[in-house]
Write an enzyme that holds these catalytic residues in place. Structure first.
Site, PDB file in Angstrom:
ATOM      1  N   LYS A   1       0.760  -1.107   0.087  1.00 55.06           N
ATOM      2  CA  LYS A   1       0.067  -0.055   0.120  1.00 55.06           C
ATOM      3  C   LYS A   1       0.735   1.290  -0.012  1.00 55.06           C
ATOM      4  CE  LYS A   1      -3.265   3.095   0.891  1.00 55.06           C
ATOM      5  NZ  LYS A   1      -4.411   3.370  -0.047  1.00 55.06           N
TER       6      LYS A   1
ATOM      7  N   LYS B   1       0.323  12.230   5.155  1.00 50.38           N
ATOM      8  CA  LYS B   1       0.945  11.336   6.198  1.00 50.38           C
ATOM      9  C   LYS B   1       1.431   9.833   5.432  1.00 50.38           C
ATOM     10  CE  LYS B   1      -2.258   8.317   6.880  1.00 50.38           C
ATOM     11  NZ  LYS B   1      -3.100   7.147   6.358  1.00 50.38           N
TER      12      LYS B   1
HETATM   13  P1  NAD Z   1     -11.899  10.340   7.291  1.00 48.27           P
HETATM   14  O1  NAD Z   1     -10.782  11.530   8.041  1.00 48.27           O
HETATM   15  O2  NAD Z   1     -12.470  10.545   6.223  1.00 48.27           O
HETATM   16  O3  NAD Z   1     -12.406   9.432   8.266  1.00 48.27           O
HETATM   17  C1  NAD Z   1     -11.933   8.797   9.319  1.00 48.27           C
HETATM   18  C2  NAD Z   1     -12.999   8.660  10.545  1.00 48.27           C
HETATM   19  O4  NAD Z   1     -12.566   8.174  11.712  1.00 48.27           O
HETATM   20  C3  NAD Z   1     -13.590  10.094  10.950  1.00 48.27           C
HETATM   21  O5  NAD Z   1     -14.923   9.745  10.773  1.00 48.27           O
HETATM   22  C4  NAD Z   1     -13.304  10.166  12.342  1.00 48.27           C
HETATM   23  O6  NAD Z   1     -14.187  10.877  13.050  1.00 48.27           O
HETATM   24  C5  NAD Z   1     -12.919   8.892  12.908  1.00 48.27           C
HETATM   25  N1  NAD Z   1     -12.069   8.736  13.763  1.00 48.27           N
HETATM   26  C6  NAD Z   1     -10.801   9.209  14.377  1.00 48.27           C
HETATM   27  N2  NAD Z   1     -10.373   8.655  15.238  1.00 48.27           N
HETATM   28  C7  NAD Z   1     -11.307   7.822  16.054  1.00 48.27           C
HETATM   29  C8  NAD Z   1     -11.438   7.238  16.985  1.00 48.27           C
HETATM   30  N3  NAD Z   1     -10.227   6.997  17.798  1.00 48.27           N
HETATM   31  N4  NAD Z   1     -12.355   6.420  17.407  1.00 48.27           N
HETATM   32  C9  NAD Z   1     -13.433   6.416  16.500  1.00 48.27           C
HETATM   33  N5  NAD Z   1     -13.377   7.193  15.280  1.00 48.27           N
HETATM   34  C10 NAD Z   1     -12.394   7.743  15.198  1.00 48.27           C
HETATM   35  O7  NAD Z   1     -10.491   9.238   6.743  1.00 48.27           O
HETATM   36  P2  NAD Z   1     -10.689   8.478   5.330  1.00 48.27           P
HETATM   37  O8  NAD Z   1     -10.430   9.295   4.284  1.00 48.27           O
HETATM   38  O9  NAD Z   1     -11.888   7.512   5.469  1.00 48.27           O
HETATM   39  O10 NAD Z   1      -9.201   7.485   5.433  1.00 48.27           O
HETATM   40  C11 NAD Z   1      -9.223   6.397   6.579  1.00 48.27           C
HETATM   41  C12 NAD Z   1      -7.971   5.740   6.278  1.00 48.27           C
HETATM   42  O11 NAD Z   1      -8.211   4.994   5.001  1.00 48.27           O
HETATM   43  C13 NAD Z   1      -6.674   6.479   6.360  1.00 48.27           C
HETATM   44  O12 NAD Z   1      -5.611   5.646   6.938  1.00 48.27           O
HETATM   45  C14 NAD Z   1      -6.566   6.757   4.828  1.00 48.27           C
HETATM   46  O13 NAD Z   1      -4.979   6.935   4.660  1.00 48.27           O
HETATM   47  C15 NAD Z   1      -6.968   5.321   4.432  1.00 48.27           C
HETATM   48  N6  NAD Z   1      -7.537   5.529   2.759  1.00 48.27           N
HETATM   49  C16 NAD Z   1      -8.452   6.569   2.594  1.00 48.27           C
HETATM   50  C17 NAD Z   1      -8.735   6.495   1.121  1.00 48.27           C
HETATM   51  C18 NAD Z   1      -9.407   7.636   0.635  1.00 48.27           C
HETATM   52  O14 NAD Z   1      -9.732   7.929  -0.423  1.00 48.27           O
HETATM   53  N7  NAD Z   1     -10.115   8.490   1.453  1.00 48.27           N
HETATM   54  C19 NAD Z   1      -8.388   5.663   0.285  1.00 48.27           C
HETATM   55  C20 NAD Z   1      -7.673   4.611   0.740  1.00 48.27           C
HETATM   56  C21 NAD Z   1      -7.056   4.335   1.972  1.00 48.27           C
END
Ligand code: NAD
Length: 296
Positions: free
Chosen positions: A170, A239
């Site tokens: 990844k 990040k």
């Molecule tokens: P995001 O910020 O949209 O969502 C994260 C969610 O987690 C938020 O709703 C936040 O309130 C919640 N959260 C944070 N800390 C928490 C805790 N301690 N307990 C409960 N909830 C908590 O992020 P995202 O875009 O969904 O990304 C999440 C992960 O997936 C990241 O590691 C990112 O790198 C990865 N990712 C994202 C994408 C994308 O296109 N957005 C694609 C692949 C991978």
């Protein structure tokens, strides 16, 4: 089977919804309660604490923003490993470091739980359509047991060996996502400077060697619409590039372009672009070129 999904953000919410659609009983937990309410509207269950759920669940999944969030949820005193039941299966879809995956997996194993690192690629569209690529590290037996659940959120699912290996793949993906983002942003801002219409550029390059999935995503979903609300925030891409850099440094590998892109994105963050979608690098490059864009 009782499933728990922690982190109902841009990725987690559509993934958890797909598990509900597939007929599972899914409990959602999110830091900001508004997202839990949205999940409940789609048939998800909410309202139980992590401690309560960790004693009842069969599988707990996480999709959290930063490595510190992941570490706290798994290894904190109020977290899953300290409070979960023997026999739990844990799947982390977040992007963190391979080292953190190994650390969580060892602690989980000592507590009688199984852990898979299963970072995803394919963005919010892939999450909604359940077409994500999933790169999974962990024991083959645990992978096969968890496969029916992962198949409800992803389409191309790969077992790549021991815990942490999914994350290595990844992070290599993210290195290229970062570089392609910068390449597309530079080409589009240079086109602006040369008064070349970007729709024409996109049409031609889509049939040329410069074509890339990232360029296509950034142009059609964001730049063309003048809308940069995050599908994948620039903060998260930064990040990831910091994680890539650390991974390369640890084995003494050179990363000349990756390092430079990481620094550029860091500066864009300082200038206030961090909450925007990663395609916002186009906006930042436009600003550098003295061509501030009008956005919705
Ligand atoms: P995001 O910020 O949209 O969502 C994260 C969610 O987690 C938020 O709703 C936040 O309130 C919640 N959260 C944070 N800390 C928490 C805790 N301690 N307990 C409960 N909830 C908590 O992020 P995202 O875009 O969904 O990304 C999440 C992960 O997936 C990241 O590691 C990112 O790198 C990865 N990712 C994202 C994408 C994308 O296109 N957005 C694609 C692949 C991978």
């Amino acid at each position: 089977m009782k499933l728990v999904f922690i982190g109902l953000g841009n990725m987690g919410l559509p993934m958890a919804r797909n598990l509900v659609k597939a007929g599972y009983e899914v409990y959602g937990i999110n830091r900001s309660r508004g997202r839990e309410a949205v999940f409940a509207e789609s048939g998800g269950k909410v309202g139980l604490s992590l401690k309560e759920l960790a004693m009842q669940a069969d599988v707990i999944m996480t999709c959290l923003p930063m490595p510190s969030d992941v570490e706290q949820i798994y290894l904190g005193t109020e977290g899953i490993v300290a409070n979960g039941r023997n026999g739990l299966t844990l799947i982390d879809f977040s992007t963190v470091s391979p080292d953190l995956c190994v650390k969580i997996s060892s602690a989980a194993e000592q507590a009688g739980m199984d852990f898979l690192d299963a970072p995803v690629s394919g963005g919010t569209v892939g999450a909604e359509q359940a077409t994500l690529s999933i790169m999974v590290g962990g024991s083959r037996q645990v992978y096969e047991r968890a496969l029916p659940v992962m198949e409800k959120v992803g389409k191309n699912i790969y077992h790549v060996g021991e815990v942490g290996n999914g994350t290595v793949v990844k992070l290599l993906n993210q290195l290229m996502v970062g570089i392609h983002t910068q390449a597309a942003s530079e080409a589009m801002t240079l086109a602006d400077k040369m008064n070349l219409p970007k729709d024409m550029l996109h049409r031609i390059l889509s049939n040329s060697f410069a074509q890339s999935r990232i360029y296509d995503r950034h142009y059609t979903q964001f730049v063309e619409k003048g809308e940069f609300q995050a599908g994948f925030a620039l903060n998260l891409l930064h990040k990831d590039l910091v994680l890539v850099k650390k991974m390369a440094d640890d084995i003494g590998a050179a990363l000349p372009i990756g390092t430079h892109v990481e620094q550029l994105i860091d500066t864009a963050k300082v200038k206030g672009f961090g909450e925007k979608d990663m395609s916002g690098m186009y906006l930042y490059m436009s600003e550098i070129n003295g061509q501030r864009q009008v956005t919705k």
